[in-house]
Design a protein around this motif. Structure first.
Motif, PDB file in Angstrom:
ATOM      1  N   VAL A  85     -13.559  -6.278  10.716  1.00 45.29           N
ATOM      2  CA  VAL A  85     -13.524  -7.230   9.735  1.00 45.29           C
ATOM      3  C   VAL A  85     -12.040  -6.878   9.001  1.00 45.29           C
ATOM      4  N   THR A  86     -12.348  -5.697   8.425  1.00 50.19           N
ATOM      5  CA  THR A  86     -11.055  -5.213   7.746  1.00 50.19           C
ATOM      6  C   THR A  86      -9.935  -4.885   8.420  1.00 50.19           C
ATOM      7  N   LYS A  87      -9.943  -4.550   9.686  1.00 44.69           N
ATOM      8  CA  LYS A  87      -8.845  -4.376  10.796  1.00 44.69           C
ATOM      9  C   LYS A  87      -8.190  -5.751  11.152  1.00 44.69           C
ATOM     10  N   ALA A  88      -8.988  -6.714  11.018  1.00 47.29           N
ATOM     11  CA  ALA A  88      -8.622  -8.049  11.155  1.00 47.29           C
ATOM     12  C   ALA A  88      -7.971  -8.615  10.095  1.00 47.29           C
ATOM     13  N   ALA A  89      -8.193  -8.008   8.756  1.00 50.25           N
ATOM     14  CA  ALA A  89      -7.507  -8.585   7.374  1.00 50.25           C
ATOM     15  C   ALA A  89      -6.141  -7.959   7.608  1.00 50.25           C
ATOM     16  N   GLN A  90      -6.032  -6.572   7.953  1.00 50.07           N
ATOM     17  CA  GLN A  90      -4.781  -5.848   8.197  1.00 50.07           C
ATOM     18  C   GLN A  90      -3.781  -6.677   9.072  1.00 50.07           C
ATOM     19  N   VAL A  91      -4.281  -6.990  10.216  1.00 49.01           N
ATOM     20  CA  VAL A  91      -3.665  -7.686  11.007  1.00 49.01           C
ATOM     21  C   VAL A  91      -3.243  -8.910  10.731  1.00 49.01           C
ATOM     22  N   ALA A  92      -3.825  -9.742  10.092  1.00 52.25           N
ATOM     23  CA  ALA A  92      -3.469 -10.837   9.517  1.00 52.25           C
ATOM     24  C   ALA A  92      -2.585 -10.897   8.518  1.00 52.25           C
ATOM     25  N   GLN A  93      -2.405  -9.689   7.532  1.00 53.85           N
ATOM     26  CA  GLN A  93      -1.496  -9.476   6.632  1.00 53.85           C
ATOM     27  C   GLN A  93      -0.147  -9.283   7.434  1.00 53.85           C
ATOM     28  N   ALA A  94      -0.098  -8.313   8.313  1.00 58.16           N
ATOM     29  CA  ALA A  94       0.940  -7.990   9.083  1.00 58.16           C
ATOM     30  C   ALA A  94       1.630  -9.416   9.865  1.00 58.16           C
ATOM     31  N   LEU A  95       1.039 -10.243   9.980  1.00 57.35           N
ATOM     32  CA  LEU A  95       1.298 -11.260  10.784  1.00 57.35           C
ATOM     33  C   LEU A  95       1.851 -12.646  10.142  1.00 57.35           C
ATOM     34  N   ARG A  96       1.408 -12.543   8.593  1.00 54.26           N
ATOM     35  CA  ARG A  96       1.555 -13.453   8.116  1.00 54.26           C
ATOM     36  C   ARG A  96       2.948 -14.082   7.688  1.00 54.26           C
ATOM     37  N   PRO A  97       3.496 -15.147   7.562  1.00 53.27           N
ATOM     38  CA  PRO A  97       4.779 -15.777   7.388  1.00 53.27           C
ATOM     39  C   PRO A  97       5.309 -15.122   5.875  1.00 53.27           C
ATOM     40  N   ALA A  98       6.566 -15.105   5.854  1.00 50.96           N
ATOM     41  CA  ALA A  98       7.090 -14.444   4.584  1.00 50.96           C
ATOM     42  C   ALA A  98       6.559 -15.501   3.490  1.00 50.96           C
ATOM     43  N   GLY A  99       6.451 -14.904   2.134  1.00 45.84           N
ATOM     44  CA  GLY A  99       6.014 -15.492   1.621  1.00 45.84           C
ATOM     45  C   GLY A  99       4.498 -15.898   0.870  1.00 45.84           C
ATOM     46  N   TYR A 100       3.721 -15.316   1.754  1.00 46.35           N
ATOM     47  CA  TYR A 100       2.082 -15.716   1.389  1.00 46.35           C
ATOM     48  C   TYR A 100       1.693 -14.379   1.314  1.00 46.35           C
ATOM     49  N   ASP A 101       0.726 -14.696   0.012  1.00 47.43           N
ATOM     50  CA  ASP A 101       0.144 -13.760  -0.675  1.00 47.43           C
ATOM     51  C   ASP A 101      -0.762 -12.893   0.310  1.00 47.43           C
ATOM     52  N   GLY A 102      -0.507 -11.529   0.477  1.00 47.02           N
ATOM     53  CA  GLY A 102      -1.255 -10.728   1.226  1.00 47.02           C
ATOM     54  C   GLY A 102      -2.879 -10.626   0.920  1.00 47.02           C
ATOM     55  N   GLU A 103      -3.203 -10.658  -0.221  1.00 49.08           N
ATOM     56  CA  GLU A 103      -4.636 -10.694  -0.747  1.00 49.08           C
ATOM     57  C   GLU A 103      -5.089 -11.881  -0.310  1.00 49.08           C
ATOM     58  N   VAL A 104      -4.518 -13.057  -0.340  1.00 51.66           N
ATOM     59  CA  VAL A 104      -5.114 -14.318  -0.090  1.00 51.66           C
ATOM     60  C   VAL A 104      -5.383 -14.047   1.407  1.00 51.66           C
ATOM     61  N   VAL A 105      -4.492 -13.928   2.314  1.00 50.47           N
ATOM     62  CA  VAL A 105      -4.680 -13.597   3.675  1.00 50.47           C
ATOM     63  C   VAL A 105      -5.988 -12.911   4.210  1.00 50.47           C
ATOM     64  N   HIS A 106      -5.816 -11.666   3.155  1.00 47.81           N
ATOM     65  CA  HIS A 106      -7.049 -10.710   3.343  1.00 47.81           C
ATOM     66  C   HIS A 106      -8.415 -11.367   3.331  1.00 47.81           C
ATOM     67  N   LEU A 107      -8.262 -11.959   2.220  1.00 44.17           N
ATOM     68  CA  LEU A 107      -9.793 -12.747   1.642  1.00 44.17           C
ATOM     69  C   LEU A 107     -10.342 -13.746   2.644  1.00 44.17           C
ATOM     70  N   ILE A 108      -9.107 -14.553   3.157  1.00 35.80           N
ATOM     71  CA  ILE A 108      -9.564 -15.626   3.986  1.00 35.80           C
ATOM     72  C   ILE A 108      -9.942 -15.203   5.412  1.00 35.80           C
ATOM     73  N   THR A 109      -9.294 -14.207   5.880  1.00 35.11           N
ATOM     74  CA  THR A 109      -9.945 -13.513   7.061  1.00 35.11           C
ATOM     75  C   THR A 109     -11.312 -12.932   6.831  1.00 35.11           C
ATOM     76  N   VAL A 110     -11.379 -12.365   6.013  1.00 31.50           N
ATOM     77  CA  VAL A 110     -12.904 -11.868   5.668  1.00 31.50           C
ATOM     78  C   VAL A 110     -13.756 -12.898   5.623  1.00 31.50           C
ATOM     79  N   MET A 111     -13.526 -13.999   4.832  1.00 30.16           N
ATOM     80  CA  MET A 111     -14.451 -14.995   4.851  1.00 30.16           C
ATOM     81  C   MET A 111     -14.745 -16.012   6.101  1.00 30.16           C
ATOM     82  N   GLN A 112     -13.458 -15.738   7.048  1.00 31.37           N
ATOM     83  CA  GLN A 112     -13.852 -16.526   8.433  1.00 31.37           C
ATOM     84  C   GLN A 112     -15.044 -15.776   9.141  1.00 31.37           C
TER      85      GLN A 112
END
Length: 589
Positions: free
Chosen positions: A392-419
């Protein structure tokens, strides 16, 4: 010549019973509707198809039947009488207990799936109790269930169709093995009963379920799977439960009546919209032992330093995000505080903002409320949880790397975890069920007819074990924590069988980005020969909607060692008033 009425047929008798109608005839037993003139009442008489082959066998039969009589359970019919007529043993039951399932289906040929599941669940409760006491049925048929006017189900015929052994056998030596093997066959026959009710027709066009068992793989060549032409639409979870019960692979089936019951009862509770079944059990465990164990030690030393206030908030939030349990606990606490203060429709998923709102004391209280690693888990289950958390941590790191510009990395991290919240909670609170689901997802052995057999999906496996999917578990907990509807939508993964359309909002973008990352990491978990194909398939699904290609995906999965980390200040470029702002902060800071 005047017409005369035909002579009445001669009255058939069995001892002092008058035989009225044959209710069921199988390879192993007979069930009669009889009249007992001694008591002036109708009874249901169950007897073996073959007479015991010796005096010792008859004595053993009677002893086992009398032992079963002592088992008292609401879903086991109490015998009215146990006896024998000319060495033919029998068990009689009061006819007033209800009509047989055969008779009910003749009167009501297409019961609703929820009713069918209720009947079978009651049967399984009684059967599990009998199995635990060392007894088996060995010939469950549609006439083995009696249902009264209030839909209460009871099982009749326990220990009537006993195992046939040579006349010289030592019954005590073989009974234990025979009961264990017969119990698994009982569970299979209950699955066939469920199939019979839901499909609206005899399984494999056979009325005797023992004949069906002999035709099924691996003994025979037939497969028993619920078709699509049924009297009523069958919900996917119930279909998965039914198909698992009759799976062609022995290892995939339910081996215990109690496991079958748990899955069926979990679906029934969820279908009744009362948040029952595994969801209620999970919420109860959350109250007692928390959501996840903390992987951080010495938080008091970290927060107790006098120089902490001077540190950049990003350093502290980065430390907290490394502890999945602590970050989820802060999300729960800060959003409960928001809700209590009357701020509806706002959700905070930014750790920096959450820590600012709760303060250092609040952070310490949150850390102290968590159980230390690994909580109540034994070593093997703890290792499985550790591996899952790493994925799950790896998925959160991948999601942060793929997120479009301007999106909060911490938000992306936690949504990935909560999925993955349902998966994480299942592994922590129900590790045995999690293991069952993993086993069901292992592809069956290849055969000449099926050289590349498909594996069971995670959703279907969860249905078959729990009666609900893992997203439902995660969503129920998020709702219990008071998180908003917008977040509840974002933490549901994109279904694997649904097309991916371009996002229409920030919420869609976040949900799809995190779903994409989770699918990529799932692909990495496949056997090495299928990993590349899995990554490419996931990329094709999301490429157009998210505007990413395989090059960006490979960079996200294998980040360069020299690549500089994303600067926290870059997150401030998100436009004011957007979902990004509402998730990451409230008001000025």
């Amino acid at each position: 010549m005047p017409e005369t009425s035909p002579a009445a047929p001669p009255l058939k008798g069995f001892g002092h019973f008058e035989l009225r109608a044959l209710l069921s005839k199988s390879a192993r037993s007979l069930i009669w509707r009889v009249f007992d003139p001694r008591h002036g009442q109708e009874l249901v008489l169950c007897m073996p198809r073959d007479k015991p082959n010796s005096a010792a066998a008859l004595e053993h039969w009677l002893r086992m039947a009398q032992g079963a009589e002592r088992i008292q359970h609401p879903n086991l019919a109490p015998p009215f009488e146990i006896g024998q007529v000319e060495n033919w043993p029998y068990v009689a039951y009061d006819r007033a207990l209800g009509e047989t399932l055969d008779e009910r289906l003749a009167r009501q040929p297409a019961p609703l799936p929820i009713d069918a599941a209720g009947w079978i669940a009651q049967l399984l409760e009684g059967l599990a109790f009998a199995h635990d006491a060392g007894h088996a049925h060995r010939d469950i048929q549609t006439a083995s269930l009696v249902i009264d006017a209030s839909d209460k189900v009871r099982l009749i015929g326990l220990e009537v169709a006993q195992e046939v052994f040579p006349a010289t056998v030592d019954f005590n030596a073989v009974t234990r093995r025979a009961v264990r093997e017969s119990a698994e066959e009982d569970v299979l026959c209950v699955g066939l009963l469920l199939h019979r009710i839901l499909s609206g027709k005899p399984v494999l066009e056979e009325n005797d379920l023992q004949h069906v068992v002999q035709q099924m793989q691996p003994v025979g060549r037939e497969m028993v799977r619920l078709g699509w032409e049924t009297p009523h639409p069958i919900p996917d979870p119930l279909r998965a439960i039914c198909n698992r019960a009759t799976d062609r692979q022995l290892r995939q089936r339910y081996h215990l009546a109690r496991s079958f019951w748990r899955a069926l009862d979990g679906w029934r509770q969820a279908a009744a919209y009362d948040d029952g079944g595994p969801i209620v059990l999970l919420l109860d465990k959350l109250q007692r032992i928390g959501h996840l164990p903390t992987t951080t030690s010495g938080m008091h030393r970290f927060t107790g330093g006098s120089g902490l206030e001077a540190q950049h908030a990003s350093a502290l939030s980065e430390y907290v995000l490394k502890d999945m349990a602590l970050s989820l606990e802060l999300v729960r606490r800060v959003n409960n505080a928001l809700k209590a203060s009357g701020h509806q429709g706002q959700t905070i998923l930014n750790m920096q903002r959450a820590i600012q709102m709760l303060g250092l004391d609040g952070l310490q209280y949150a850390a102290n409320s968590l159980k230390p690693w690994p909580g109540p888990l034994p070593p093997v289950a703890a290792e499985m949880l550790r591996q899952l958390m790493a994925r799950v941590t790896k998925a959160a790191q991948v999601a942060q790397a793929l997120r479009p510009a301007g999106y909060d990395g911490e938000v992306v991290h936690l949504i990935t975890v909560m999925q993955n919240l349902g998966r994480l909670l299942l592994q922590y609170h129900f590790p045995d069920d999690a293991q069952q689901i993993r086993q069901l997802m292992v592809p069956p052995e290849a055969t000449e007819e099926q050289p590349n057999p498909p594996s069971m999906s995670e959703q279907a496996a969860a249905y078959a074990v729990l009666g609900c999917d893992l997203d439902a578990l995660g969503s129920a907990v998020a709702r219990h924590w008071g998180l908003g509807d917008e977040l509840l939508q974002m933490i549901r993964r994109q279904p694997l069988d649904a097309a991916v359309h371009p996002p229409r909002s920030d919420a869609d973008t976040l949900r799809l980005t995190c779903s994409f990352a989770n699918e990529l990491v799932d692909a990495l978990g496949q056997p090495e020969a299928r990993r590349r194909a899995g990554v490419e398939a996931a990329t094709r699904r999301y490429a157009k909607a998210l505007g990413v290609g395989l090059r960006e995906v490979m960079e996200a999965l294998n980040p360069g060692a020299s690549k500089p980390p994303a600067a926290p200040a870059a997150e401030a470029s998100a436009p004011a008033g957007s979902l990004r702002d509402r998730l990451s902060a409230r008001g000025g800071s």
